[in-house]
Design a protein around this motif. Structure first.
Motif, PDB file in Angstrom:
ATOM      1  N   ASN A   1     -12.797  -6.528  23.799  1.00  0.00           N
ATOM      2  CA  ASN A   1     -12.175  -7.355  24.836  1.00  0.00           C
ATOM      3  C   ASN A   1     -11.185  -6.509  25.640  1.00  0.00           C
TER       4      ASN A   1
ATOM      5  N   LYS B   1     -17.010 -16.185  17.781  1.00  0.00           N
ATOM      6  CA  LYS B   1     -18.158 -16.837  18.428  1.00  0.00           C
ATOM      7  C   LYS B   1     -17.839 -17.120  19.904  1.00  0.00           C
ATOM      8  N   GLN B   2     -16.628 -17.627  20.120  1.00  0.00           N
ATOM      9  CA  GLN B   2     -16.214 -17.934  21.497  1.00  0.00           C
ATOM     10  C   GLN B   2     -16.272 -16.683  22.386  1.00  0.00           C
ATOM     11  N   LYS B   3     -15.859 -15.543  21.847  1.00  0.00           N
ATOM     12  CA  LYS B   3     -15.866 -14.301  22.628  1.00  0.00           C
ATOM     13  C   LYS B   3     -17.236 -13.610  22.613  1.00  0.00           C
ATOM     14  N   SER B   4     -18.214 -14.265  21.974  1.00  0.00           N
ATOM     15  CA  SER B   4     -19.575 -13.710  21.977  1.00  0.00           C
ATOM     16  C   SER B   4     -20.458 -14.454  22.976  1.00  0.00           C
ATOM     17  N   ARG B   5     -19.858 -15.294  23.817  1.00  0.00           N
ATOM     18  CA  ARG B   5     -20.612 -16.145  24.744  1.00  0.00           C
ATOM     19  C   ARG B   5     -20.320 -15.760  26.185  1.00  0.00           C
ATOM     20  N   ASP B   6     -21.275 -16.009  27.069  1.00  0.00           N
ATOM     21  CA  ASP B   6     -20.957 -16.020  28.495  1.00  0.00           C
ATOM     22  C   ASP B   6     -21.653 -17.228  29.113  1.00  0.00           C
TER      23      ASP B   6
ATOM     24  N   VAL C   1     -23.974 -13.605  17.907  1.00  0.00           N
ATOM     25  CA  VAL C   1     -22.553 -13.602  17.576  1.00  0.00           C
ATOM     26  C   VAL C   1     -22.141 -12.208  17.090  1.00  0.00           C
TER      27      VAL C   1
ATOM     28  N   ALA D   1     -14.722 -18.721  14.440  1.00  0.00           N
ATOM     29  CA  ALA D   1     -14.793 -19.586  15.635  1.00  0.00           C
ATOM     30  C   ALA D   1     -14.369 -18.790  16.883  1.00  0.00           C
ATOM     31  N   LEU D   2     -13.321 -17.968  16.737  1.00  0.00           N
ATOM     32  CA  LEU D   2     -12.839 -17.199  17.892  1.00  0.00           C
ATOM     33  C   LEU D   2     -13.808 -16.075  18.251  1.00  0.00           C
TER      34      LEU D   2
END
Ligand code: FAD
Length: 466
Positions: free
Chosen positions: A95, A24-29, A45, A21-22
């Motif tokens: 990151n 995926k969150q950091k794979s978005r803009d 992802v 889940a985390l």
């Protein structure tokens, strides 16, 4: 498939996250601004998020990734609009937000790490030296300085200073290469073009040196006009008054301000278009006198309201925040990025208003471009079909208004950055396996790519400078 357990063990001592889940969150803009990119990129992802805190750790990560042939996509705040920081081929999301220290402040310049949040940088600069960055994106509260350099173009302050494309608006970058033994390069002057707005495809920025300007307690102002073109003519005339110091000038057409600037609604008038401005405090009197002459109505000024609590900064009504505010209330909107070249930029805006009416709602940003004042625009588009969107783009281009297409995720199709043989040769040198943010540079994937397609690019190729 890479052995990520092995990779994790080789990265021991560096923060690594593999919770799906985390990751995926950091794979978005903010790719979802575009219905086209939303459909294309929704399933993208990464496999691991790695968060280095020093340049040495960045070097270690790149060395391990290179040895395993794993892609690395650098990431700052993840506020890009075109999937720039999304790992199209999976792999490591790097990151950089934990590399966030200011290293030195000098008169006129700052040296800092890549992942510092821009508003934090500006706050400290102002407290410690009475200075601030020359310009910043409207995402200053969430975006990082290196993310801006690698993914952005200009913003609040560009009316005085132009954009990142302009020589002198970035002073120096330290960049780590993606090789068996990563090297650290120091880039300045023309060489910065290799890395600015290159989506992190040819090196990881580990240190930034940026030029500064004097900091002011900028006053947020909103001026109302019943007719959008009157607002545009006022903005244009104002930006030619040399003595009035401005940081932001954005005409925005009705119904956007009243309908979507919800926190400012008590001050706004239904049906009015506005100009959103930031004015230096010592310029307020001459500014107000000029507004009166131009028959505008000052509807809001931050130095006169009782409390600014809960009221966003003026710059968070402008640039791509205008789009965000409209999208929050009406998800059927999308947008374009348009250039209206001077000297007849006002006439070009008028022509587009005449052609499209309420289908394409005006939002302009006045900027300095190659020494002259002109406007770029982020008009809101009432989206119907991809075909109609293409037609709207074509009509703009046929009328001399180039589009930087925000519905494409590659550098070249986005149209802001021109890749050329020098850029490509640099990538071959810094990223020989093509592991840095793969899929974003067409020229890398297609050796027959035609560099000379005759498009207008915001960041011209390096060959232009030879
Ligand atoms: P990210 O989105 O995380 O990354 C951007 C790109 O930089 C990616 O390709 C990433 O791979 C690369 N990258 C990040 N860090 C590094 C590094 N250390 N080394 C190498 N590559 C790296 N843009 C403007 O120019 N002006 C605006 O006014 C503006 N307003 C916006 C308003 C909204 C509401 C939104 C959603 C976007 C806006 N943008 C604007 C786009 C975006 O915010 C800017 O580009 C922003 O500065 C990106 O910073 P970031 O830290 O979020 O970068």
């Amino acid at each position: 498939m890479a052995d990520y357990q092995q990779i994790k063990s080789e990265l021991e001592g560096i923060a690594v996250e593999d919770n799906p889940a985390l990751v995926k969150q950091k794979s978005r803009d903010f790719y979802w601004y575009s219905p086209i990119l939303k459909a294309q990129l929704d399933n993208v992802v990464g496999d691991l998020v790695v968060s280095p805190t020093t340049e040495e750790e960045v070097i270690r990560v790149l060395k391990v990734a290179y040895a395993h042939g794993v892609p690395v996509t650098p990431r700052g705040g993840g506020t890009g609009n075109y999937g720039q920081a999304m790992p199209l081929s999976g792999g490591i999301v790097l990151n950089l937000m934990n590399m966030n220290k200011i290293k030195a402040i000098h008169p006129g310049r700052v040296v800092c790490e890549p992942g510092i949040i821009i508003s934090q940088l500006d706050k400290e600069l102002k407290e410690k030296s009475g200075q601030e960055l020359r310009f910043h994106p409207s995402t200053a509260q969430t975006a990082t300085v290196a993310g801006f350099i690698a993914g952005g173009s200009g913003g609040v302050g560009s009316i005085t200073w132009g954009g990142l494309r302009d020589l002198g608006n970035i002073l120096r970058l330290r960049v780590v290469t993606m090789e068996a033994e990563p090297r650290v390069l120091e880039l300045s002057a023309w060489d910065l073009q290799k890395v600015s707005h290159a989506y992190g495809t040819n090196g990881i920025i580990t240190e930034v040196e940026m030029p500064l300007a004097p900091a002011y307690d900028w006053v947020d102002v909103i001026v109302g006009y019943d007719d959008f073109m009157d607002a545009v003519r006022f903005a244009d005339a104002l930006t030619h008054r040399n003595g009035i110091l401005l940081k932001e000038v954005a005409p925005i057409a009705a119904p956007v301000p009243y309908e979507y600037f919800t926190r400012h609604k008590p001050w706004l008038k239904e049906g009015q278009s506005v100009v959103v401005l930031m004015v230096a405090p010592h310029s307020m009197e001459p500014f107000a006198a000029y507004v009166e002459k131009m028959k505008g109505e000052i509807r809001f000024r931050s130095d006169k309201v009782e409390s600014m609590k809960g009221i966003p900064h003026a710059y968070e009504l402008a640039w791509n925040h205008t789009t965000l505010r409209a999208l929050k209330i009406d998800p059927n909107f999308t947008y374009l990025q348009v250039q209206y070249p001077s000297p007849d930029h006002v006439a070009k805006v008028g022509k587009m208003v005449e052609i499209f009416g309420d289908e394409v709602i005006g939002h302009l940003e006045f900027i300095k471009f190659d020494g002259a004042i002109q406007c770029s625009g982020l008009p809101l588009v009432r989206y119907t079909t991809p075909e109609r969107l293409e037609e709207i783009i074509r009509i703009h281009e046929d009328n001399g208004c180039p589009i930087f297409n925000p519905h494409r995720y590659t550098l070249e199709e986005g149209g802001m950055k021109q890749t050329d043989t020098i850029q490509l040769a640099f990538k071959k040198e810094t990223d020989p396996k093509g592991l840095l943010n793969p899929g974003k540079m067409i020229a890398w994937d297609n050796p027959d790519f035609d560099f000379t397609a005759g498009k207008n690019y915001l960041f011209p190729g390096l060959q232009a400078f030879q």
